[in-house]
Design a protein around this motif. Structure first.
Motif, mmCIF file in Angstrom:
data_model
loop_
_atom_site.group_PDB
_atom_site.id
_atom_site.type_symbol
_atom_site.label_atom_id
_atom_site.label_comp_id
_atom_site.label_asym_id
_atom_site.label_seq_id
_atom_site.Cartn_x
_atom_site.Cartn_y
_atom_site.Cartn_z
ATOM 1 N N ASN A 199 0.847 -1.206 0.000
ATOM 2 C CA ASN A 199 0.000 0.000 0.000
ATOM 3 C C ASN A 199 0.870 1.240 0.000
ATOM 4 N N LEU A 200 0.867 1.959 -1.125
ATOM 5 C CA LEU A 200 1.551 3.247 -1.127
ATOM 6 C C LEU A 200 0.581 4.354 -1.526
ATOM 7 N N ALA A 201 -0.721 4.079 -1.334
ATOM 8 C CA ALA A 201 -1.736 5.052 -1.747
ATOM 9 C C ALA A 201 -2.056 5.994 -0.593
ATOM 10 N N ARG A 202 -2.897 5.575 0.309
ATOM 11 C CA ARG A 202 -3.291 6.383 1.464
ATOM 12 C C ARG A 202 -3.735 5.446 2.571
ATOM 13 N N GLY A 203 -3.509 5.868 3.797
ATOM 14 C CA GLY A 203 -4.079 5.167 4.919
ATOM 15 C C GLY A 203 -5.593 5.204 4.790
ATOM 16 N N GLY A 204 -6.264 4.170 5.297
ATOM 17 C CA GLY A 204 -7.730 4.142 5.227
ATOM 18 C C GLY A 204 -8.218 3.314 4.056
ATOM 19 N N ILE A 205 -7.376 3.129 3.039
ATOM 20 C CA ILE A 205 -7.782 2.267 1.920
ATOM 21 C C ILE A 205 -7.752 0.812 2.390
ATOM 22 N N VAL A 206 -6.813 0.535 3.299
ATOM 23 C CA VAL A 206 -6.742 -0.801 3.895
ATOM 24 C C VAL A 206 -7.256 -0.721 5.333
ATOM 25 N N ASP A 207 -8.009 -1.722 5.743
ATOM 26 C CA ASP A 207 -8.396 -1.872 7.147
ATOM 27 C C ASP A 207 -7.165 -2.456 7.854
ATOM 28 N N ASP A 208 -6.393 -1.596 8.509
ATOM 29 C CA ASP A 208 -5.100 -2.031 9.057
ATOM 30 C C ASP A 208 -5.243 -3.101 10.141
ATOM 31 N N ALA A 209 -6.340 -3.049 10.906
ATOM 32 C CA ALA A 209 -6.533 -4.066 11.955
ATOM 33 C C ALA A 209 -6.745 -5.439 11.295
ATOM 34 N N ALA A 210 -7.561 -5.450 10.229
ATOM 35 C CA ALA A 210 -7.812 -6.720 9.519
ATOM 36 C C ALA A 210 -6.518 -7.210 8.869
ATOM 37 N N LEU A 211 -5.726 -6.281 8.366
ATOM 38 C CA LEU A 211 -4.467 -6.682 7.727
ATOM 39 C C LEU A 211 -3.513 -7.284 8.760
ATOM 40 N N ALA A 212 -3.380 -6.638 9.918
ATOM 41 C CA ALA A 212 -2.474 -7.162 10.951
ATOM 42 C C ALA A 212 -2.890 -8.589 11.339
ATOM 43 N N GLN A 213 -4.207 -8.797 11.434
ATOM 44 C CA GLN A 213 -4.698 -10.136 11.785
ATOM 45 C C GLN A 213 -4.357 -11.140 10.677
ATOM 46 N N ALA A 214 -4.561 -10.732 9.423
ATOM 47 C CA ALA A 214 -4.271 -11.636 8.294
ATOM 48 C C ALA A 214 -2.776 -11.968 8.243
ATOM 49 N N LEU A 215 -1.935 -10.993 8.601
ATOM 50 C CA LEU A 215 -0.488 -11.248 8.597
ATOM 51 C C LEU A 215 -0.110 -12.191 9.738
ATOM 52 N N ARG A 216 -0.736 -11.956 10.888
ATOM 53 C CA ARG A 216 -0.437 -12.814 12.050
ATOM 54 C C ARG A 216 -0.858 -14.249 11.770
#
Ligand code: GLV
Length: 326
Positions: free
Chosen positions: A237-254
């Motif tokens: 993601n090099l666009a803008r914060g908010g385009i990705v749900d960061d909490a959901a992403l952290a969970q998917a990475l974990r």
């Protein structure tokens, strides 16, 4: 004639302040003090122009308290800090800095692809922590970039730059999704194939987000979209914060739902979701995709030239709401 008063909201190259001072009475912030919203509103109140950098919210309440304001020139290509309809309604011109940062930002997008694919940050942390004692056959084995499938969501100028790098430099199979399809000529130049969003999510080995932020693009990538991606895929993601749900992403990475992520932008930056700091399979950079000295200088010069072009000569270079000019 008396010079117009302008506000430069953040520290910027001294040469740019000197250029602006040739034309305007300038209130600057070279100490780079973090102004509160009230301080910004107070300072902008008697100004004809403002040099902003993307962090200052220019909306109806601020505009209503700044009756002299005629132009806000963002030193950024993104302008989600501007309420453009509110600006247009009050006949305040908005400008941004397109083009001058395209290639530099596309370089960085590609750097993020490379660094997450080859686990560069994670392996460097391991080495710095003194944990490297011997070679191992599978140590930090990542994924290939050459010959893999590069997915791009948002195919503007920067997306096209990343596509060209992938297709021509690394022999990648490039697919993209965008609100509108590119012309056949541009698709041929980028060697990119248009696909639906679902196919993009399911097929990309490296999925790069370069779409603008708006209420519609908020959480374009959340748990449901991450669940569609391959478990071996990386998200960039090099666009803008908010385009990705960061909490959901952290969970998917974990959960290793996807292999990794490389992020330059965050919801609520400069703060970021603390969960992102605790997962190893993520590359984190502090919103620096356009940060080379020549490009940052070109962006600052274009923002300054928009102020001078409009307030002194009546001709801005890159207006976002040109209807204000007529
Ligand atoms: C940087 O994020 C920009 O929009 O230029």
């Amino acid at each position: 004639m008396a010079k117009h008063k302008i506000l430069v909201a953040r520290a910027v190259f001294p040469e740019i302040i000197a250029l602006l001072e040739q034309h305007f009475e300038v209130e600057h912030n070279q100490a780079d003090e973090p102004w509160s919203r009230d301080q910004l509103m107070q300072k902008i109140r008697d100004k004809a122009g403002a040099f902003t950098t993307g962090g200052e919210r220019i909306d109806a309440p601020l505009l209503d308290s700044a009756s002299q304001l005629k132009i806000c020139a963002n030193m950024a290509v993104g302008y989600n800090n501007f309420d453009v309809p509110a600006m247009t309604q009050r006949r305040v011109l908005a400008t941004n800095t397109p083009d001058v940062l395209t290639e530099t930002t596309a370089d960085f997008g590609f750097a993020l692809v490379m660094s997450i694919a080859r686990r560069m940050a994670e392996s460097e942390h391991y080495l710095r922590a003194g944990k490297w004692d011997r070679w191992r056959y599978d140590m930090f084995a990542g994924s290939d970039v050459h010959g893999s499938t590069l997915g791009i969501l948002g195919m503007g100028r920067i997306g096209q730059g990343i596509a060209r790098r992938g297709a021509h430099g690394f022999g990648m199979n490039v697919i993209y999704h965008n609100r509108s399809r590119l012309t056949p000529e541009l698709e041929a130049q980028c060697k990119a194939r248009y696909v639906g969003k679902q196919e993009l999510l399911q097929t990309a080995d490296h999925l790069v987000l370069v779409l603008p932020y708006s209420a519609e693009s908020h959480h374009t990538i959340g748990a449901a979209e991450l669940a569609l991606m391959k478990p071996t895929a990386n998200l960039i993601n090099l666009a803008r914060g908010g385009i990705v749900d960061d909490a959901a992403l952290a969970q998917a990475l974990r959960d290793r739902r996807i292999a990794g992520a490389a992020l330059d932008v965050y919801e609520g930056e400069p703060k970021l979701n603390p969960a992102l700091l605790t997962v190893p399979n993520v590359v984190l950079t502090p919103h620096i995709a356009s940060a080379t000295v020549p490009t940052r200088m070109a962006m600052a010069k274009l923002a300054a030239d928009n102020l001078i072009g409009f307030l002194v000569h009546g001709k801005p270079l890159t207006p976002l709401n040109p209807e204000v000019l007529v």
